[in-house]
Motif scaffolding. Sequence first.
Motif, PDB file in Angstrom:
ATOM      1  N   GLY A 222      18.853   3.719   5.178  1.00  0.00           N
ATOM      2  CA  GLY A 222      19.706   3.780   4.000  1.00  0.00           C
ATOM      3  C   GLY A 222      21.108   3.282   4.282  1.00  0.00           C
ATOM      4  N   GLU A 223      21.671   3.657   5.449  1.00  0.00           N
ATOM      5  CA  GLU A 223      23.011   3.199   5.803  1.00  0.00           C
ATOM      6  C   GLU A 223      23.053   1.677   5.946  1.00  0.00           C
ATOM      7  N   ARG A 224      22.046   1.131   6.627  1.00  0.00           N
ATOM      8  CA  ARG A 224      22.021  -0.326   6.795  1.00  0.00           C
ATOM      9  C   ARG A 224      21.863  -1.036   5.451  1.00  0.00           C
ATOM     10  N   PHE A 225      20.989  -0.498   4.608  1.00  0.00           N
ATOM     11  CA  PHE A 225      20.754  -1.094   3.290  1.00  0.00           C
ATOM     12  C   PHE A 225      22.028  -1.041   2.437  1.00  0.00           C
ATOM     13  N   TYR A 226      22.736   0.089   2.497  1.00  0.00           N
ATOM     14  CA  TYR A 226      23.987   0.226   1.736  1.00  0.00           C
ATOM     15  C   TYR A 226      25.016  -0.795   2.219  1.00  0.00           C
ATOM     16  N   ASP A 227      25.175  -0.929   3.524  1.00  0.00           N
ATOM     17  CA  ASP A 227      26.149  -1.875   4.062  1.00  0.00           C
ATOM     18  C   ASP A 227      25.849  -3.304   3.629  1.00  0.00           C
ATOM     19  N   GLU A 228      24.568  -3.602   3.434  1.00  0.00           N
ATOM     20  CA  GLU A 228      24.180  -4.981   3.082  1.00  0.00           C
ATOM     21  C   GLU A 228      24.344  -5.264   1.589  1.00  0.00           C
ATOM     22  N   ILE A 229      24.053  -4.277   0.720  1.00  0.00           N
ATOM     23  CA  ILE A 229      24.070  -4.563  -0.718  1.00  0.00           C
ATOM     24  C   ILE A 229      25.390  -4.193  -1.390  1.00  0.00           C
ATOM     25  N   ALA A 230      26.164  -3.288  -0.797  1.00  0.00           N
ATOM     26  CA  ALA A 230      27.385  -2.819  -1.467  1.00  0.00           C
ATOM     27  C   ALA A 230      28.376  -3.943  -1.750  1.00  0.00           C
ATOM     28  N   PRO A 231      28.653  -4.855  -0.791  1.00  0.00           N
ATOM     29  CA  PRO A 231      29.610  -5.930  -1.100  1.00  0.00           C
ATOM     30  C   PRO A 231      29.172  -6.804  -2.279  1.00  0.00           C
ATOM     31  N   GLY A 232      27.871  -7.100  -2.363  1.00  0.00           N
ATOM     32  CA  GLY A 232      27.388  -7.932  -3.463  1.00  0.00           C
ATOM     33  C   GLY A 232      27.529  -7.244  -4.810  1.00  0.00           C
ATOM     34  N   LEU A 233      27.201  -5.941  -4.870  1.00  0.00           N
ATOM     35  CA  LEU A 233      27.346  -5.210  -6.131  1.00  0.00           C
ATOM     36  C   LEU A 233      28.820  -5.082  -6.526  1.00  0.00           C
ATOM     37  N   LYS A 234      29.685  -4.896  -5.534  1.00  0.00           N
ATOM     38  CA  LYS A 234      31.117  -4.830  -5.831  1.00  0.00           C
ATOM     39  C   LYS A 234      31.603  -6.146  -6.420  1.00  0.00           C
ATOM     40  N   GLN A 235      31.129  -7.259  -5.847  1.00  0.00           N
ATOM     41  CA  GLN A 235      31.540  -8.566  -6.366  1.00  0.00           C
ATOM     42  C   GLN A 235      31.040  -8.763  -7.786  1.00  0.00           C
ATOM     43  N   ILE A 236      29.823  -8.302  -8.074  1.00  0.00           N
ATOM     44  CA  ILE A 236      29.284  -8.419  -9.430  1.00  0.00           C
ATOM     45  C   ILE A 236      30.129  -7.611 -10.408  1.00  0.00           C
ATOM     46  N   ARG A 237      30.481  -6.367 -10.017  1.00  0.00           N
ATOM     47  CA  ARG A 237      31.303  -5.538 -10.894  1.00  0.00           C
ATOM     48  C   ARG A 237      32.658  -6.195 -11.165  1.00  0.00           C
ATOM     49  N   GLU A 238      33.286  -6.721 -10.115  1.00  0.00           N
ATOM     50  CA  GLU A 238      34.600  -7.336 -10.284  1.00  0.00           C
ATOM     51  C   GLU A 238      34.525  -8.593 -11.141  1.00  0.00           C
TER      52      GLU A 238
END
Length: 302
Positions: A66-82
């Motif tokens: 879960g930690e590895r998956f979060y580190d990989e997808i969080a930046p992309g979702l943040k960019q989508i939100r922004e």
Amino acid sequence: MSQRPPSMASLIAFEATARLGSMTSAADEERTTQPTISQRIRALEERLGVPLFHRQGGRLTLTAQGERFYDEIAPGLKQIRESCERLIQDGKRPSPSVVIAAGSGFTHLWLLPRLPALKRAFPDLTFKLMPIDRADAPELQGADIAIRFGPYVPQDRGRLVASEAVFPVCSSDYARQYDLKDTLTTADLPRISLLHQDIRDPRWLNWAQWCRHAGLTLAPRDDLFAYHNYALLLNAALAHQGVALGWSILVQDYLASGQLVELGPRVTRKDYGYWLSVKHHRSAVVEPVSDWLLEAVPTLPS
């Protein structure tokens, strides 16, 4: 496992829960319910085939996967939100507005028919057309783009839109009814209705002035009816009521469609025409619009 990725809703539910530390906080942020967030995370875990959280009582902690998956997808979702937020904010900003001022005849007969094409060329701009007939009107001075008729004025730094060319026009039916040939003669004038515009402005030719320039003799007449608007004057000509003076750029569409016919001779005056000037030179918004307007004017026969 299929190559089809998990749903965006499940990824958002997982990211928000991991970032905020609880499904309840994630539900509040996403404006949904805690059971919905829990169902989406369960569906994601089943889709991936690995547990993403340790569930111990009421506490949630990420697994190693879960930690590895979060580190990989969080930046992309943040960019989508922004990116979405930027678009929302852009949508709230008013579109840049360009004010175009010109004589009422030019506005109604040339600008308005071309306004849809202008909007298609500049979809991010809004346009306001101002019909102004007085050369000294403050609205003309304050417009982003001003199109003036008259002689060239050096201090305006105007660019030529179209040179003046003035000639009689009428409907083809009227020309046939009165047996008018390609060119009017002095003998034609007493037997036809001359349509006048009552505009006390020395920039514009009236019938008496036009006849002097054309070398024709116009006898005094008392059957004159004055139109107070150039568009109304042309409407009278279109309705077979007489012969009007036509400025080439204003009647070009009617001539091209055959609704009006040109009768010679043509009269021109040195340095007279339509001149385009801009309020702010080198404006990144206004200059492309002024260039488009100039390019939209076809080369008119002299």
